[in-house]
Write a protein that holds these residues in place. Structure first.
Motif, PDB file in Angstrom:
ATOM      1  N   GLY A  38      29.149  28.320  33.717  1.00 10.63           N
ATOM      2  CA  GLY A  38      29.322  27.531  32.945  1.00 10.63           C
ATOM      3  C   GLY A  38      31.199  27.621  32.852  1.00 10.63           C
ATOM      4  N   GLY A  39      31.758  26.468  32.332  1.00  6.10           N
ATOM      5  CA  GLY A  39      33.111  26.437  32.215  1.00  6.10           C
ATOM      6  C   GLY A  39      33.681  25.432  31.222  1.00  6.10           C
ATOM      7  N   VAL A  40      34.780  25.636  30.840  1.00  7.80           N
ATOM      8  CA  VAL A  40      35.597  24.790  29.911  1.00  7.80           C
ATOM      9  C   VAL A  40      36.975  24.354  30.134  1.00  7.80           C
ATOM     10  CG1 VAL A  40      34.209  25.469  27.697  1.00  7.80           C
ATOM     11  CG2 VAL A  40      36.313  26.724  28.297  1.00  7.80           C
ATOM     12  N   TRP A  41      37.411  23.409  29.781  1.00  9.96           N
ATOM     13  CA  TRP A  41      38.650  22.922  30.289  1.00  9.96           C
ATOM     14  C   TRP A  41      39.371  22.141  29.011  1.00  9.96           C
ATOM     15  CZ3 TRP A  41      41.193  18.111  30.193  1.00  9.96           C
ATOM     16  CH2 TRP A  41      42.306  18.133  31.221  1.00  9.96           C
ATOM     17  N   ALA A  47      38.774  18.421  25.386  1.00  9.50           N
ATOM     18  CA  ALA A  47      38.400  19.616  25.502  1.00  9.50           C
ATOM     19  C   ALA A  47      36.799  19.262  26.122  1.00  9.50           C
ATOM     20  CB  ALA A  47      38.230  20.370  24.189  1.00  9.50           C
ATOM     21  N   LEU A  48      36.813  19.722  27.389  1.00  9.47           N
ATOM     22  CA  LEU A  48      35.586  19.518  28.055  1.00  9.47           C
ATOM     23  C   LEU A  48      34.813  20.745  28.519  1.00  9.47           C
ATOM     24  CD1 LEU A  48      36.824  17.272  30.708  1.00  9.47           C
ATOM     25  CD2 LEU A  48      36.147  16.553  28.758  1.00  9.47           C
ATOM     26  N   GLY A  49      33.494  20.838  28.129  1.00 15.05           N
ATOM     27  CA  GLY A  49      32.564  21.745  28.465  1.00 15.05           C
ATOM     28  C   GLY A  49      31.301  21.494  29.348  1.00 15.05           C
ATOM     29  N   HIS A  50      31.257  22.632  30.216  1.00 16.19           N
ATOM     30  CA  HIS A  50      29.984  22.260  31.241  1.00 16.19           C
ATOM     31  C   HIS A  50      29.114  23.474  31.542  1.00 16.19           C
ATOM     32  CE1 HIS A  50      28.444  21.742  35.353  1.00 16.19           C
ATOM     33  NE2 HIS A  50      28.489  20.440  35.123  1.00 16.19           N
ATOM     34  N   PRO A  64      34.240  22.259  34.711  1.00 12.73           N
ATOM     35  CA  PRO A  64      34.852  21.090  34.951  1.00 12.73           C
ATOM     36  C   PRO A  64      35.755  21.062  36.156  1.00 12.73           C
ATOM     37  CG  PRO A  64      34.997  21.626  32.477  1.00 12.73           C
ATOM     38  CD  PRO A  64      34.555  22.797  33.309  1.00 12.73           C
ATOM     39  N   MET A  65      35.747  19.937  36.981  1.00  9.11           N
ATOM     40  CA  MET A  65      36.201  19.575  38.026  1.00  9.11           C
ATOM     41  C   MET A  65      37.481  19.075  38.099  1.00  9.11           C
ATOM     42  SD  MET A  65      34.862  18.771  41.964  1.00  9.11           S
ATOM     43  CE  MET A  65      33.870  20.213  41.898  1.00  9.11           C
TER      44      MET A  65
END
Length: 622
Positions: A38-41, A47-50, A64-65
């Motif tokens: 998981g990751g956030v940016w 604000a993006l979450g994955h 996020p890439m």
């Protein structure tokens, strides 16, 4: 396959410490879709979450890439992406020829670079199933994109200063500004057994339509189509059409066999899943990667004590085994019993997965989730035969003159509840209060949605009669009915961390067969003539000639008994949230001795509604 979420707020600073716990809570709801990482940016207003299910480039595809400026290192573009682009290798080669460099072998980075190279037109180049969000910090604009057939879900909720979005409603509902509420229109959508493109049931929430993009900026948002079904003259004769269908299927399945994790097929022994399994076995064998793994669902004692009816003349087991033996697959049966189907934990898991009741599909929703859970212990990717009936015209109502001529969705003219809950299971609405049904006016709601759908059909000039009507019937299935099934399969599979691919939804195949004349689609006097002819050489005769049988439903009489026990428990609870929605006289009839299966579909619907209202805290504003 993955889960995405995000929050755009032009009047707030989302890099503030208070925003991070909200984004993390939204992202956590997607852990089922992405158990591997998981990751956030965060940017000032984005604000993006994955959450990631690693399938291609296990180490390099983290999100996020970001795409960063070569000179100053600033972020040019941020992406949170769910899905698979099956032509990513060709696109990567083309992008390299244009001067782009790649740090990973993932299709995610190809999507990122494709947008930088071609702008909004990049969607026309993608072949796959996907839903993703791109944020441009320079212009402070968001772009949401959903695949052409709507295989991957994507929901959004406008806010006063931006937007919330996610792969599933639960991601949006995790934001403190959103309250789960359903009004009359949402309830009608839920109960009418249709799926209106863009409708999300929850008030204030929308689903991005298949083949559409949403661009958001400070001035507002614009939703645009980048693909829709179009009509054109079909010029191939029948033999050429059969050959082209076969060529397309071989190319499609070949592309969808690409994975860096264990892969399998879902095999029922019907024409659709058998075709996919046989093509996968052929492709893997030629590449030296065989044998193909295959899985089927069955119920304890089902094959041995099977009772044929007008819907299901044969059990799946013998046909699945015949196909598995024919192609040499590594096959397993996943056998479930009534206790599995009625386990409250399993039924609650279905509600959690779908964010909605399982009112439409009965025990099929629970068995599908349990099947996928068992498969996930052995494979990460599965190929499915889903959508062949919509593409090639396989359902019984395609061939029922009364259903075809009816001024409504053809599956509504037919007794579709039997297809999912078993023959004689009755109406799903039989236990709802007459006053509620009057207020909802489901016939009127369905009629309005039907005429909206009909107005979208792209007719050929001068097209009349039966061919015109069958184009309409096909379009209704490819834009409405298939959406219910794709959503159901996506939620059940992703709840277990399993990626299910649907080769029959490749837009090239869909467009080609949609424009094939109905007479050619039924040239041998049966359903799915083109598909059968295209793959007959790969199948045993018993499977190729098998009469269609829907997804299996348990025939164990203990299941109906267990349903009635569940209904009794609900009625014994004065605080049960579903009680005000019920016709109590009808409930007493359903609980009486001798009721049999006649209220089975309705009881499944009531239990699903009650569990959903309890678990989600949904406010009904009716």
């Amino acid at each position: 396959m993955c889960g995405i979420t995000g929050w755009i707020a032009y009047d707030q600073d989302l890099t503030a410490p208070t925003a991070l716990p909200v984004l993390e809570a939204m992202t956590r709801t997607m852990e089922c879709r992405g158990p591997d990482a998981g990751g956030v940016w965060r940017d000032t207003h984005a604000a993006l979450g994955h959450r990631r299910l690693a399938v291609i480039d296990i180490e390099g595809g983290r999100q996020p890439m970001l795409a960063e400026d070569e000179h100053d290192g600033r972020t040019r573009l941020a992406l949170t992406y769910s899905g698979e682009v099956y032509n990513y290798r060709e696109l990567r080669a083309e992008l390299r020829s244009l001067g782009h460099t790649f740090r990973t072998d993932s299709d995610t980075e190809v999507v990122l670079r494709a947008y930088l190279a071609w702008g909004d037109s990049f969607t026309e180049r993608l072949n796959g199933m996907y839903a993703f969000a791109l944020w441009d910090p320079r212009t402070e604009e968001l772009l949401l994109v959903r695949d052409r057939m709507g295989i991957k879900p994507l929901y959004y909720h406008p806010t006063p200063d931006g937007i919330l979005f996610g792969s599933e409603p639960k991601a949006i509902l995790a934001h403190p500004a959103v309250r789960p509420a359903v009004d009359l229109e949402g309830m009608a959508e839920l109960l009418a057994f249709t799926k209106t493109p863009g409708h999300a049931v929850y008030r204030g929430m929308r689903e991005l339509r298949p083949g559409h993009t949403l661009r958001l900026g400070r001035a507002g948002s614009i939703v645009r189509p980048y693909w829709r079904l179009e009509s054109y003259e079909h010029t191939d004769d029948t033999p050429a059409t059969v050959r082209h269908v076969r060529e397309l299927l071989e190319d499609i399945v070949g592309r969808q066999l690409v994975a860096d994790v264990p892969l399998c097929t879902l095999l029922s022994g019907g024409l659709d899943s058998s075709a996919i399994t046989a093509l996968a076995a052929k492709g893997l064998g030629e590449a030296g990667r065989g044998p193909v793994r295959s899985f089927s669902v069955d119920f304890t004692g089902h094959t041995e004590h099977f009772r044929p009816d007008r819907l299901r003349p044969t059990p799946d087991g013998p046909y699945a085994h015949a196909l598995a033996e024919h192609v040499g697959s590594d096959h397993r049966d996943i056998v479930l019993d009534t206790a599995d189907l009625m386990d409250p934990a399993h039924r609650a898991a279905v509600i959690t997965a779908r964010d909605l009741p399982y009112a439409g599909f009965g025990d099929g929703d629970v068995s599908l989730l349990l099947l996928f859970r068992a498969i996930r212990a052995r494979s990460t990717v599965a190929l499915s035969g889903e959508s062949a009936d919509e593409v090639f015209g396989g359902y019984r109502w395609f061939h029922d003159p009364a259903a075809v001529a009816a001024d409504t969705f053809p599956w509504s003219a037919d007794d579709v509840a039997d297809s999912f809950s078993g023959a004689g299971s009755g109406s799903r609405l039989a236990l709802l209060a007459p006053g509620l049904l009057t207020k909802l006016d489901l016939p009127g709601y369905q009629r309005a949605r039907y005429h909206e759908a009909l107005a979208e059909v792209p007719h050929l000039p001068g097209e009349t009669g039966h061919q015109k009507r069958m184009r309409e019937i096909s379009h209704l299935h490819l834009t409405r009915f298939v959406q219910m099934l794709l959503d159901r399969k996506d939620r059940a599979s992703m709840a277990t961390g399993l990626e299910v691919r649907v080769p029959f939804c490749d837009h090239r195949l869909v467009t080609y067969v949609f424009n094939t004349p109905w007479a050619m689609k039924t040239f041998d006097g049966r359903e799915k003539s083109l598909l059968r002819a295209a793959v007959r050489d790969l199948l045993p005769a018993s499977v190729a000639d098998r009469v269609k049988s829907p997804y299996p439903s348990t025939q164990d009489p203990r299941y109906a008994t267990a349903l009635r026990a569940g209904l009794r428990d609900v009625m014994a609870d004065p605080d049960a949230p579903v009680r005000p929605l019920l016709d109590h006289d009808a409930v007493r009839e359903a609980l009486a001795d001798g009721a049999g299966d006649s209220f089975r579909a309705a009881t499944e619907a009531v239990l699903g509604l009650d569990m959903w209202l309890r678990s989600h805290g949904t406010a009904l504003e009716l």
